[in-house]
Each structure stands twice: as C-alpha cells, then as structure tokens.
Design a protein around this motif. Sequence first.
Motif, PDB file in Angstrom:
ATOM      1  N   UNK A 231      16.488   5.680 -12.270  1.00 42.94           N
ATOM      2  CA  UNK A 231      16.352   5.124 -13.620  1.00 42.94           C
ATOM      3  C   UNK A 231      15.398   3.931 -13.588  1.00 42.94           C
ATOM      4  N   UNK A 232      14.167   4.159 -13.971  1.00 30.20           N
ATOM      5  CA  UNK A 232      13.167   3.099 -13.962  1.00 30.20           C
ATOM      6  C   UNK A 232      13.085   2.398 -15.298  1.00 30.20           C
ATOM      7  N   UNK A 233      13.336   1.102 -15.279  1.00 26.46           N
ATOM      8  CA  UNK A 233      13.385   0.323 -16.520  1.00 26.46           C
ATOM      9  C   UNK A 233      12.052   0.285 -17.252  1.00 26.46           C
TER      10      UNK A 233
ATOM     11  N   UNK B  80      23.210 -15.288 -14.451  1.00 21.02           N
ATOM     12  CA  UNK B  80      22.884 -13.873 -14.388  1.00 21.02           C
ATOM     13  C   UNK B  80      22.765 -13.210 -15.745  1.00 21.02           C
ATOM     14  N   UNK B  81      22.239 -12.013 -15.711  1.00 19.64           N
ATOM     15  CA  UNK B  81      21.951 -11.227 -16.904  1.00 19.64           C
ATOM     16  C   UNK B  81      23.213 -10.824 -17.654  1.00 19.64           C
ATOM     17  N   UNK B  82      23.111 -10.760 -18.980  1.00 21.04           N
ATOM     18  CA  UNK B  82      24.206 -10.243 -19.802  1.00 21.04           C
ATOM     19  C   UNK B  82      24.472  -8.769 -19.493  1.00 21.04           C
ATOM     20  N   UNK B  83      23.476  -8.064 -18.946  1.00 19.84           N
ATOM     21  CA  UNK B  83      23.696  -6.668 -18.585  1.00 19.84           C
ATOM     22  C   UNK B  83      24.785  -6.512 -17.534  1.00 19.84           C
ATOM     23  N   UNK B  84      25.009  -7.554 -16.734  1.00 20.57           N
ATOM     24  CA  UNK B  84      26.064  -7.487 -15.721  1.00 20.57           C
ATOM     25  C   UNK B  84      27.422  -7.227 -16.352  1.00 20.57           C
ATOM     26  N   UNK B  85      27.610  -7.682 -17.572  1.00 22.16           N
ATOM     27  CA  UNK B  85      28.895  -7.463 -18.249  1.00 22.16           C
ATOM     28  C   UNK B  85      29.167  -5.972 -18.361  1.00 22.16           C
TER      29      UNK B  85
ATOM     30  N   UNK C 296      18.902   0.067 -26.028  1.00 17.61           N
ATOM     31  CA  UNK C 296      17.692  -0.489 -25.402  1.00 17.61           C
ATOM     32  C   UNK C 296      17.731  -2.012 -25.325  1.00 17.61           C
ATOM     33  N   UNK C 297      16.822  -2.562 -24.513  1.00 16.11           N
ATOM     34  CA  UNK C 297      16.723  -4.014 -24.345  1.00 16.11           C
ATOM     35  C   UNK C 297      15.795  -4.598 -25.414  1.00 16.11           C
ATOM     36  N   UNK C 298      16.259  -4.567 -26.645  1.00 15.41           N
ATOM     37  CA  UNK C 298      15.447  -5.049 -27.767  1.00 15.41           C
ATOM     38  C   UNK C 298      16.148  -6.161 -28.533  1.00 15.41           C
ATOM     39  N   UNK C 299      17.280  -6.638 -28.005  1.00 12.30           N
ATOM     40  CA  UNK C 299      18.050  -7.644 -28.724  1.00 12.30           C
ATOM     41  C   UNK C 299      17.352  -8.980 -28.851  1.00 12.30           C
TER      42      UNK C 299
ATOM     43  N   UNK D  46      23.493  -5.050 -31.832  1.00 14.22           N
ATOM     44  CA  UNK D  46      24.339  -4.246 -30.951  1.00 14.22           C
ATOM     45  C   UNK D  46      23.537  -3.715 -29.767  1.00 14.22           C
ATOM     46  N   UNK D  47      22.325  -4.238 -29.589  1.00 11.37           N
ATOM     47  CA  UNK D  47      21.474  -3.854 -28.469  1.00 11.37           C
ATOM     48  C   UNK D  47      21.770  -4.715 -27.251  1.00 11.37           C
ATOM     49  N   UNK D  48      20.990  -4.472 -26.190  1.00  9.31           N
ATOM     50  CA  UNK D  48      21.015  -5.319 -24.999  1.00  9.31           C
ATOM     51  C   UNK D  48      19.769  -6.208 -24.995  1.00  9.31           C
ATOM     52  N   UNK D  49      19.713  -7.090 -24.028  1.00  5.72           N
ATOM     53  CA  UNK D  49      18.546  -7.944 -23.822  1.00  5.72           C
ATOM     54  C   UNK D  49      18.179  -7.878 -22.349  1.00  5.72           C
ATOM     55  N   UNK D  50      16.904  -7.819 -22.054  1.00  4.98           N
ATOM     56  CA  UNK D  50      16.474  -7.866 -20.663  1.00  4.98           C
ATOM     57  C   UNK D  50      17.021  -9.117 -19.999  1.00  4.98           C
TER      58      UNK D  50
END
Length: 581
Positions: free
Chosen positions: A91-93, A277-282, A454-457, A478-482
């Motif tokens: 999975x390439x970002x 760290x990144x919010x994606x870790x959640x 997607x990471x568009x937040x 409701x998106x993510x952020x890089x």
Amino acid sequence: MTAFKPADWPRKLRSTEWFGSTSRDHIYHRSWMKNQGLPADLFDGRPVVGICNTWSQLTPCNAHLRDLAERVRHGIYEAGGLPVEFPVFSTGESALRPSAMMYRNLAAMDVEEALRANPLDGVVLLAGCDKTTPALLMGAASVDIPAILVSGGPMLNGWFRGERVGSGTALWRMSEDIKAGKMTQEEFLEAESAMSRSPGSCNTMGTASTMASMAEALGMALSGNAAIPAVDSRRRVMAHLSGRRIVDMVKDDLKPSDILTMQAFENAIRANGAIGGSTNAVIHLLAIAGRVGLDLSLVDWDRLGRDVPTIVNLMPSGEYLMEEFFYAGGLPVVMKMLGEGGLLNRDSITVSGGPIWDEVKDARNWNEEVIRPVERALTQQGGIAVLRGNLAPDGAVLKPSAASEHLLTHRGRAVVFEDIDDYKARIEDEDLDIDETCVMVMRNCGPRGYPGMPEVGNMGLPPKVLRKGITDMVRISDARMSGTAYGTVVLHVSPEAARGGPLAVVRTGDMISLDVPGRSITLEVDEAELAARLEAWKTPVEAPSGGYARLFHDHVQGADTGADFDFLKGCRGAPVPRDSH
C-alpha cells in the motif's frame, strides 16, 4: 543466537507437516522447493521462516526493501533457519487512489492468508510506507505465529536554500506559500528535488515514522529499529539481527499474542504522545488491538495520552527530522524517559524475549534540543485529544502538538464542503463567504464515504485568508490527515457522514464550538432541529457494484474502532491446512 541442532529442537514445527516425512505428499512439497537449488539438509527439521516483503516500485518508501530482505536472509541462515521470501500487496501512500487506507485491510488479508496457508514457522515483516506497518502487524496478529517487524527507515534530511525540508510538511507549507504569494511556482519546483533525496519513508514524524515507533513501543521490533535512516549501514545490521532473532523466537514459541498485551498498547499510546505522533496511529492501533481481541478504545487514547508531554522536537510539531532523532538516541531514549516518569509498563515483553525496560534503561540522550527534557517539552499535554459532543457522538480526534494554541477554544460559523471535490472547486473562489473566524467543515470523506478515508482533512486555507498572514483555521471532517501535516484540525468525526452521523446535516451558517481542553465539539443546533435534519437525510454515497470496493463498503467499520472489516476482528490462529494432494 544458537546454531541449529535438530535433536535439540523443543517441539514439532508447523512446517514439518509439509516437509517432515517420506510420503508422496511430503516429497511433493519438498521436490518443488528444491527446484530453487536448495540442499536436502535444509529440510532436516529446521524452522522455515518467511520474509514478508512489501517491496514495490509503486511504493517508493519501500523500494529499497529487497536489499534488507537479503540481510534478513543472512541472519536466518546463520541462526539455522530456512528463509523463504514472499511478496504481499504493498500500500503506497504516494500513488494509490482513492487512498492507501482503502487497501490497508486488503494487505492485511493478504498477509494473514499467506502466513496461514504456507509452511511457515515464523515470519519477518518488512514494512515502510504508512499502511504497510499496520497491515503486516494486523495480519500477523490474526495468525499468531512468531513474528518480528523490520522497518525500511526514513529518508535522509532534505535541504533547500539552507533550511531543512521535511517530506510532506514542506509540501503543505510551500503550497500555502504559493497561494499567499510568498513563493513562486518555479521555486516550488526547485524545492521538489530536495524533498526526497534518498531511499526511505518520510523523514518527518509522519505516519510511517510514527508507526515504526509504534511497532517498537509495542515490542514487535528490536529496540532502536524505528529511527535508523534507510541508507545507514546500521539499518542493514538491524535487518540481519532480526533475521537471527526470529529463529530463536520460533524455538521459544514467542508469538504476537504474548507481546501485544494491553500493557504494550498503553506503552505505545504514551510513546505516541511523547513523539508527537500521527493521528493515524489511533486508527491503526485500534485495528491491531482488535486482531488480538483487546478492547482498546478512544477512551483509552485520551486517558493514557492526555498528560504525556511531547518531548520529541520533530516536524510537523517541531523543527528537526528523523535523522537528528536517530543521532540523539531514537525511541529508546523516549521510552526510558517515559519509564523514569512512571509512564511505562516496564515488564512488557518484547521480541527480544525480555522486558522492555531492559532494552531501554541504559539509553542516553545525545541531543536535548531534539529530545527535550520534560521541563522544556513542546507541549506539556501532548498525545491525542479525543473530542465528543453532538457533532461527534462516537468521538473525533485532534493532535494538540500540531495545533495553534489560540484556536483550541474557538466558536465560529461553519462553511460546509460536501466532499473533497466540492472543496477543491470552491476554495479559491474570491467570492466564497469565509474568513479566519469561520470553521471549515468537510464531509463524506470517511471510511465508507470517499471511500477509504483519504488524508484530506488538513484542508488548505482560502487564498484570501492566507494573504492576510493567517496560517491556521479550525477545520473539521470525517477524513484523516497526513502525519506530516499540521494545524488545528478535527479528524475522524464519528459516525461519519456517509453513515448518517450528525456531520451529514451541518449547514453553512451553523455555529460550531470547539473546546479542546474540555474535550468537546458542539453543533449549536437544538435537539429537535438536529433530529429533524437527520430524519430527512438521505445518503449521497452509492454502494459500488462489486469487487473489493463493494467488500470494503459493506464491511468496513468506523474510524472510532479502527476501520477494520467486521469479519476480521479477533485472532484466528494458524492451523495446519488439510493436504489436498
């Protein structure tokens, strides 16, 4: 490391069911393997160890993993194992559309079934780009054979006109500078070559480096793994040592379920706060925990991370990059500081076979500007803030260390974008009724909505606001952020709009109140009006006609529980498949 002696092996290996006898079926399995030039004595009962490789030229962060796989192979051979490399979905970002997150679960399924169906006694997981680390850990946790993770490592520092260029972070900043008239397009293109000047993943504390740190904090990687630059010879040494170590893990039957305890996740959550760290870790840690049957929740994230100071001074929260973090001592220094502050479960077992405290207690901090003492922390309350209220009944998250302090308590008028396409179509319109006091709201970008979250937040600000010198506004989606991004951005609003969450019925002009210290986010609409809007709502998202997209739509869960598939929760183990020959 101990040399292999068949007579000393303590138990029957799983691979023996494929290779360990003289029947027709066993000969069938062995003879085909031997067409690769493998000597007969490699099938004398020694452990068969997989090298699960996410190498791909379409995943630039992982394009150097072939070399690391060879180093792992050397280590496995030295310790008396038989290494077998195999590919899984990568999975390439930077290239996958609609988002790499949509395919994290697919990669995890690929890993899980490859491990379960093949004659493997253990596995070394080679990861790098953002979603490959959680995907590999999720798949390995579901099968529960001995596993160790090796990260590809971050890129070297980027430099442009005498300044550090952080991958991703510089991209967001420079694109805003162009809209504000502070930078020309020609300068932007010149800076491009400085952003990614060596193999490896993001050199900021983005999601890739965060998840490498999470793997180490969880105990699923050798101590020191996270920060070594991709091109540093010590990265190859780490791969080699991990190859050696996995053989002893197989001998000891040290499995992910022995390591991935609730105490290990508590360590990781606190480490995430300390590193900024990144919010994606959640999302990823919730998903990994779900695979081992742990009831980890957003409540745990807020409870455990709220009072953890952010001490790692790296972009996007600070000023340095992963290269300096490694030279300063890396994650072992952070874990030691957490332990000294009473914020570490010292007895948590790691892939080393011993407690995490034994791995980090002698670590030294070689640069207190990069890893700061607690009294000089970037923020005394780091971690991830979990917000709730009538706009996010199931929770939303915000990263305080990347936010503007003056916006952590804010009330403003909503300006609503239906999705990322609507945002792109309208944001540069000079007639858009928006100023810096407004709250930018974007919806239909959650797990099901986009699809793939997607990471568009971190929506870029309107040019007319940027030209005033304003660099941040409250943004909600409701998106993510890089992980490389920054700003006062409320993410992962749950339930998402595509499921009929309250975000779906926010209207431009509504007032929204944000209170990060109070952990609340409120849509200032009375209950009866909100209920009427939700009653009249109809989903704008059509279910895909088929394929993986339909599987994703039908089975993906919300961000608040990890956005895994409902049928993938729990550990299914690694039974020996029935022979079909």
